[in-house]
Design an enzyme around this catalytic site. Structure first.
Site, PDB file in Angstrom:
ATOM      1  N   LYS A  49       3.692  -5.329 -16.650  1.00  0.00           N
ATOM      2  CA  LYS A  49       3.301  -4.278 -15.868  1.00  0.00           C
ATOM      3  C   LYS A  49       1.678  -4.356 -15.863  1.00  0.00           C
ATOM      4  O   LYS A  49       1.050  -4.318 -14.836  1.00  0.00           O
ATOM      5  CB  LYS A  49       3.823  -2.892 -16.298  1.00  0.00           C
ATOM      6  CG  LYS A  49       5.098  -2.815 -16.102  1.00  0.00           C
ATOM      7  CD  LYS A  49       5.521  -1.514 -16.582  1.00  0.00           C
ATOM      8  CE  LYS A  49       7.101  -0.958 -15.977  1.00  0.00           C
ATOM      9  NZ  LYS A  49       7.299   0.420 -16.161  1.00  0.00           N
TER      10      LYS A  49
ATOM     11  N   GLU B  71       0.007  -5.384  -4.161  1.00  0.00           N
ATOM     12  CA  GLU B  71       0.538  -4.113  -4.638  1.00  0.00           C
ATOM     13  C   GLU B  71       2.160  -4.128  -4.362  1.00  0.00           C
ATOM     14  O   GLU B  71       2.900  -3.509  -5.146  1.00  0.00           O
ATOM     15  CB  GLU B  71       0.223  -2.948  -3.587  1.00  0.00           C
ATOM     16  CG  GLU B  71       0.480  -1.715  -4.204  1.00  0.00           C
ATOM     17  CD  GLU B  71       0.298  -1.221  -5.716  1.00  0.00           C
ATOM     18  OE1 GLU B  71       1.402  -0.750  -6.522  1.00  0.00           O
ATOM     19  OE2 GLU B  71      -0.749  -1.341  -5.884  1.00  0.00           O
TER      20      GLU B  71
ATOM     21  N   GLU C 274       6.325   4.340  -3.951  1.00  0.00           N
ATOM     22  CA  GLU C 274       5.024   3.926  -4.611  1.00  0.00           C
ATOM     23  C   GLU C 274       3.994   4.683  -4.188  1.00  0.00           C
ATOM     24  O   GLU C 274       3.317   4.570  -3.032  1.00  0.00           O
ATOM     25  CB  GLU C 274       4.877   2.507  -4.884  1.00  0.00           C
ATOM     26  CG  GLU C 274       6.058   1.686  -5.229  1.00  0.00           C
ATOM     27  CD  GLU C 274       6.378   1.885  -6.758  1.00  0.00           C
ATOM     28  OE1 GLU C 274       5.409   2.040  -7.211  1.00  0.00           O
ATOM     29  OE2 GLU C 274       7.561   1.609  -7.187  1.00  0.00           O
TER      30      GLU C 274
END
EC number: 2.7.1.107
Length: 122
Positions: free
Chosen positions: A98, A73, A32
């Site tokens: 999302k 996150e 990520e």
């Protein structure tokens, strides 16, 4: 089907949970981009908070706002991975999930900016 690890108790459960957490942090860091950026932001901001904070409460709030961004996150990345695991096709509900996760990260970043602004300039 339930996880075979759910039955673990005591120290074994704590050791397993810690290992899973470390694996999750590694996976997020490796996969990520946003998480990597926020980790490096934390590497800079946490020592800065210790330097700039006026008192223990101010320092704690500054550090907590940085850590909150990382926590949100991680949750957002988990949502995205789960949605992608279910299907890679474009779907309104997948997009909504999302987008909502992304909005949570944005609000955590706004919270960080507000906390730091108030604690440094007030």
């Amino acid at each position: 089907m339930e996880s075979p690890y759910k039955g673990k108790t005591g120290m074994r459960r704590l050791i397993n949970a810690f290992g899973y957490s470390v694996e999750g942090i590694k996976a997020a860091y490796l996969n990520e981009d946003a998480f990597r950026q926020e980790v490096w932001m934390a590497v800079i901001l946490i020592p800065l908070a210790l330097y700039l904070g006026h008192d223990a409460v101010g320092k704690a709030l500054m550090i907590a706002s940085v850590l909150l961004v990382i926590v949100v996150e991680l949750l957002n990345s988990a949502i995205e991975a789960t949605v992608d695991r279910i299907s890679l096709e474009n779907h309104q509900l997948a997009k909504r999930a999302k987008d909502i996760g992304s909005a949570a990260v944005l609000l955590a970043l706004v919270n960080l900016a507000v906390c730091w602004g108030l604690l440094i300039f007030a």
